[in-house]
Design a protein around this motif. Structure first.
Motif, PDB file in Angstrom:
ATOM      1  N   ASP A 195       0.865  -1.177   0.000  1.00 52.45           N
ATOM      2  CA  ASP A 195       0.000   0.000   0.000  1.00 52.45           C
ATOM      3  C   ASP A 195       0.900   1.225   0.000  1.00 52.45           C
ATOM      4  OD1 ASP A 195      -1.781   2.064   0.400  1.00 52.45           O
ATOM      5  OD2 ASP A 195      -2.729   1.176   2.152  1.00 52.45           O
ATOM      6  N   LYS A 196       0.951   1.920  -1.094  1.00 48.99           N
ATOM      7  CA  LYS A 196       1.828   3.090  -1.219  1.00 48.99           C
ATOM      8  C   LYS A 196       1.179   4.344  -0.640  1.00 48.99           C
ATOM      9  CE  LYS A 196       5.065   1.219  -3.950  1.00 48.99           C
ATOM     10  NZ  LYS A 196       6.460   1.199  -3.770  1.00 48.99           N
ATOM     11  N   GLY A 197       0.021   4.208  -0.001  1.00 48.53           N
ATOM     12  CA  GLY A 197      -0.671   5.354   0.587  1.00 48.53           C
ATOM     13  C   GLY A 197       0.034   5.867   1.828  1.00 48.53           C
ATOM     14  N   LYS A 198      -0.591   6.793   2.484  1.00 49.62           N
ATOM     15  CA  LYS A 198      -0.040   7.393   3.705  1.00 49.62           C
ATOM     16  C   LYS A 198       0.092   6.349   4.808  1.00 49.62           C
ATOM     17  CE  LYS A 198      -0.849  10.997   7.043  1.00 49.62           C
ATOM     18  NZ  LYS A 198      -1.820  11.855   7.675  1.00 49.62           N
ATOM     19  N   ALA A 199       1.240   6.364   5.452  1.00 49.92           N
ATOM     20  CA  ALA A 199       1.478   5.422   6.554  1.00 49.92           C
ATOM     21  C   ALA A 199       0.577   5.744   7.738  1.00 49.92           C
ATOM     22  CB  ALA A 199       2.937   5.470   6.982  1.00 49.92           C
ATOM     23  N   GLY A 200       0.141   4.708   8.414  1.00 42.58           N
ATOM     24  CA  GLY A 200      -0.677   4.894   9.610  1.00 42.58           C
ATOM     25  C   GLY A 200       0.187   5.042  10.846  1.00 42.58           C
ATOM     26  N   ASN A 201      -0.424   4.943  12.001  1.00 43.43           N
ATOM     27  CA  ASN A 201       0.291   5.069  13.265  1.00 43.43           C
ATOM     28  C   ASN A 201       0.995   3.788  13.663  1.00 43.43           C
ATOM     29  OD1 ASN A 201      -0.487   7.726  13.581  1.00 43.43           O
ATOM     30  ND2 ASN A 201      -2.334   7.187  14.703  1.00 43.43           N
ATOM     31  N   GLY A 202       0.788   2.727  12.936  1.00 41.07           N
ATOM     32  CA  GLY A 202       1.423   1.460  13.260  1.00 41.07           C
ATOM     33  C   GLY A 202       0.542   0.596  14.133  1.00 41.07           C
ATOM     34  N   ALA A 203       0.757  -0.678  14.015  1.00 42.99           N
ATOM     35  CA  ALA A 203       0.013  -1.668  14.789  1.00 42.99           C
ATOM     36  C   ALA A 203       0.977  -2.364  15.736  1.00 42.99           C
ATOM     37  CB  ALA A 203      -0.620  -2.692  13.849  1.00 42.99           C
ATOM     38  N   HIS A 204       0.428  -3.160  16.629  1.00 43.41           N
ATOM     39  CA  HIS A 204       1.238  -3.994  17.516  1.00 43.41           C
ATOM     40  C   HIS A 204       0.866  -5.443  17.236  1.00 43.41           C
ATOM     41  CE1 HIS A 204       3.366  -5.490  21.014  1.00 43.41           C
ATOM     42  NE2 HIS A 204       2.285  -6.192  21.304  1.00 43.41           N
ATOM     43  N   VAL A 205       1.876  -6.257  16.926  1.00 47.47           N
ATOM     44  CA  VAL A 205       1.676  -7.681  16.682  1.00 47.47           C
ATOM     45  C   VAL A 205       2.664  -8.440  17.553  1.00 47.47           C
ATOM     46  CG1 VAL A 205       1.698  -9.525  14.971  1.00 47.47           C
ATOM     47  CG2 VAL A 205       1.024  -7.226  14.287  1.00 47.47           C
ATOM     48  N   ALA A 206       2.169  -9.407  18.324  1.00 49.47           N
ATOM     49  CA  ALA A 206       3.029 -10.217  19.189  1.00 49.47           C
ATOM     50  C   ALA A 206       2.975 -11.668  18.724  1.00 49.47           C
ATOM     51  CB  ALA A 206       2.577 -10.109  20.642  1.00 49.47           C
ATOM     52  N   PHE A 207       4.153 -12.268  18.589  1.00 55.24           N
ATOM     53  CA  PHE A 207       4.279 -13.658  18.172  1.00 55.24           C
ATOM     54  C   PHE A 207       4.757 -14.500  19.339  1.00 55.24           C
ATOM     55  CE2 PHE A 207       4.856 -11.114  14.391  1.00 55.24           C
ATOM     56  CZ  PHE A 207       4.043 -11.762  13.467  1.00 55.24           C
ATOM     57  N   ARG A 208       4.155 -15.683  19.506  1.00 53.00           N
ATOM     58  CA  ARG A 208       4.608 -16.611  20.532  1.00 53.00           C
ATOM     59  C   ARG A 208       5.959 -17.182  20.129  1.00 53.00           C
ATOM     60  NH1 ARG A 208      -0.956 -19.556  20.836  1.00 53.00           N
ATOM     61  NH2 ARG A 208      -2.057 -18.078  22.148  1.00 53.00           N
ATOM     62  N   ALA A 209       6.828 -17.298  21.096  1.00 51.20           N
ATOM     63  CA  ALA A 209       8.145 -17.887  20.875  1.00 51.20           C
ATOM     64  C   ALA A 209       8.289 -19.127  21.748  1.00 51.20           C
ATOM     65  CB  ALA A 209       9.232 -16.870  21.224  1.00 51.20           C
ATOM     66  N   PRO A 210       9.088 -20.107  21.302  1.00 55.35           N
ATOM     67  CA  PRO A 210       9.227 -21.325  22.092  1.00 55.35           C
ATOM     68  C   PRO A 210      10.081 -21.164  23.343  1.00 55.35           C
ATOM     69  CG  PRO A 210      10.570 -21.469  20.108  1.00 55.35           C
ATOM     70  CD  PRO A 210       9.755 -20.202  20.009  1.00 55.35           C
ATOM     71  N   ASP A 211      11.032 -20.196  23.317  1.00 58.00           N
ATOM     72  CA  ASP A 211      11.926 -20.056  24.462  1.00 58.00           C
ATOM     73  C   ASP A 211      12.673 -18.724  24.394  1.00 58.00           C
ATOM     74  OD1 ASP A 211      14.049 -20.443  22.566  1.00 58.00           O
ATOM     75  OD2 ASP A 211      13.919 -22.609  22.882  1.00 58.00           O
ATOM     76  N   HIS A 212      13.462 -18.452  25.421  1.00 60.77           N
ATOM     77  CA  HIS A 212      14.208 -17.190  25.502  1.00 60.77           C
ATOM     78  C   HIS A 212      15.233 -17.062  24.376  1.00 60.77           C
ATOM     79  CE1 HIS A 212      13.376 -16.592  30.094  1.00 60.77           C
ATOM     80  NE2 HIS A 212      12.280 -16.850  29.411  1.00 60.77           N
ATOM     81  N   ALA A 213      15.869 -18.166  24.013  1.00 57.04           N
ATOM     82  CA  ALA A 213      16.874 -18.116  22.946  1.00 57.04           C
ATOM     83  C   ALA A 213      16.262 -17.669  21.621  1.00 57.04           C
ATOM     84  CB  ALA A 213      17.547 -19.484  22.785  1.00 57.04           C
ATOM     85  N   ALA A 214      15.069 -18.148  21.309  1.00 51.41           N
ATOM     86  CA  ALA A 214      14.397 -17.747  20.075  1.00 51.41           C
ATOM     87  C   ALA A 214      14.064 -16.257  20.095  1.00 51.41           C
ATOM     88  CB  ALA A 214      13.134 -18.578  19.864  1.00 51.41           C
ATOM     89  N   ILE A 215      13.689 -15.744  21.258  1.00 53.66           N
ATOM     90  CA  ILE A 215      13.373 -14.314  21.383  1.00 53.66           C
ATOM     91  C   ILE A 215      14.632 -13.478  21.165  1.00 53.66           C
ATOM     92  CG2 ILE A 215      12.652 -12.517  23.010  1.00 53.66           C
ATOM     93  CD1 ILE A 215      10.659 -14.615  24.121  1.00 53.66           C
ATOM     94  N   LYS A 216      15.740 -13.904  21.743  1.00 49.61           N
ATOM     95  CA  LYS A 216      17.000 -13.181  21.542  1.00 49.61           C
ATOM     96  C   LYS A 216      17.398 -13.178  20.069  1.00 49.61           C
ATOM     97  CE  LYS A 216      18.621 -14.170  26.199  1.00 49.61           C
ATOM     98  NZ  LYS A 216      19.493 -14.998  27.032  1.00 49.61           N
ATOM     99  N   LYS A 217      17.226 -14.305  19.413  1.00 48.97           N
ATOM    100  CA  LYS A 217      17.580 -14.393  17.993  1.00 48.97           C
ATOM    101  C   LYS A 217      16.606 -13.581  17.138  1.00 48.97           C
ATOM    102  CE  LYS A 217      19.357 -17.495  14.569  1.00 48.97           C
ATOM    103  NZ  LYS A 217      19.717 -18.820  14.177  1.00 48.97           N
ATOM    104  N   PHE A 218      15.317 -13.603  17.455  1.00 52.63           N
ATOM    105  CA  PHE A 218      14.317 -12.764  16.780  1.00 52.63           C
ATOM    106  C   PHE A 218      14.777 -11.315  16.786  1.00 52.63           C
ATOM    107  CE2 PHE A 218      11.067  -9.681  18.138  1.00 52.63           C
ATOM    108  CZ  PHE A 218      10.237  -9.628  17.033  1.00 52.63           C
ATOM    109  N   HIS A 219      15.187 -10.826  17.943  1.00 55.40           N
ATOM    110  CA  HIS A 219      15.601  -9.426  18.075  1.00 55.40           C
ATOM    111  C   HIS A 219      16.867  -9.155  17.262  1.00 55.40           C
ATOM    112  CE1 HIS A 219      17.156  -5.767  20.034  1.00 55.40           C
ATOM    113  NE2 HIS A 219      15.868  -5.463  20.094  1.00 55.40           N
ATOM    114  N   ALA A 220      17.865 -10.001  17.395  1.00 54.37           N
ATOM    115  CA  ALA A 220      19.136  -9.800  16.687  1.00 54.37           C
ATOM    116  C   ALA A 220      18.946  -9.858  15.173  1.00 54.37           C
ATOM    117  CB  ALA A 220      20.155 -10.847  17.133  1.00 54.37           C
ATOM    118  N   GLU A 221      18.228 -10.855  14.693  1.00 55.66           N
ATOM    119  CA  GLU A 221      18.022 -11.003  13.249  1.00 55.66           C
ATOM    120  C   GLU A 221      17.143  -9.881  12.703  1.00 55.66           C
ATOM    121  OE1 GLU A 221      19.594 -13.163  11.241  1.00 55.66           O
ATOM    122  OE2 GLU A 221      20.686 -13.792  13.031  1.00 55.66           O
ATOM    123  N   GLY A 222      16.153  -9.460  13.474  1.00 59.10           N
ATOM    124  CA  GLY A 222      15.292  -8.367  13.038  1.00 59.10           C
ATOM    125  C   GLY A 222      16.034  -7.047  12.904  1.00 59.10           C
ATOM    126  N   VAL A 223      16.930  -6.772  13.839  1.00 63.02           N
ATOM    127  CA  VAL A 223      17.744  -5.549  13.761  1.00 63.02           C
ATOM    128  C   VAL A 223      18.665  -5.617  12.540  1.00 63.02           C
ATOM    129  CG1 VAL A 223      19.576  -4.236  14.893  1.00 63.02           C
ATOM    130  CG2 VAL A 223      17.584  -4.973  16.212  1.00 63.02           C
TER     131      VAL A 223
END
Length: 119
Positions: A53-81
């Motif tokens: 959608d090339k239209g005007k950006a909105g204020n953003g949404a919040h989406v939370a994903f379940r993770a299996p463990d703390h290690a996956a959350i740490k990797k989610f953050h590192a890979e996402g950055v």
């Protein structure tokens, strides 16, 4: 709990790159892609849909994903950055949410707040 979520994105390539990297540690993959959108989820079960959608950006949404463990959350953050997301709260406990809540937060290329959590 949800069946699917749709997010509007301004740059589909950047968003697919970000979500492919950030969601891989949580076990989610790119299930579908064409010129107008992409779907992510467990293999063959897309539940997060990105719609160009090339239209005007909105204020953003919040989406939370379940993770299996703390290690996956740490990797989610590192890979996402690494894939272009911005830090919005590194991996760690969130005792103000609950005594066992552990999460990380990223801002995706379109300004959405994306979380990985386990408790």
């Amino acid at each position: 709990m949800y069946d699917h979520i749709g997010l509007r994105v301004g740059n589909l390539d950047a968003s697919v790159h970000f979500y492919t990297a950030a969601l891989a540690p949580l076990g989610y993959v790119l299930c579908s892609r064409d010129d107008s959108g992409a779907g992510f989820g467990p293999k063959g079960q897309p539940a997060l849909w990105l719609h160009l959608d090339k239209g005007k950006a909105g204020n953003g949404a919040h989406v939370a994903f379940r993770a299996p463990d703390h290690a996956a959350i740490k990797k989610f953050h590192a890979e996402g950055v690494k894939a272009g997301g911005r830090d919005n709260g590194g991996a760690g406990p969130r005792k103000d949410y609950s005594p066992t809540y552990f999460a990380a937060f990223l801002i995706d290329p379109d300004g959405n707040n994306v979380e990985a959590v386990c408790s």
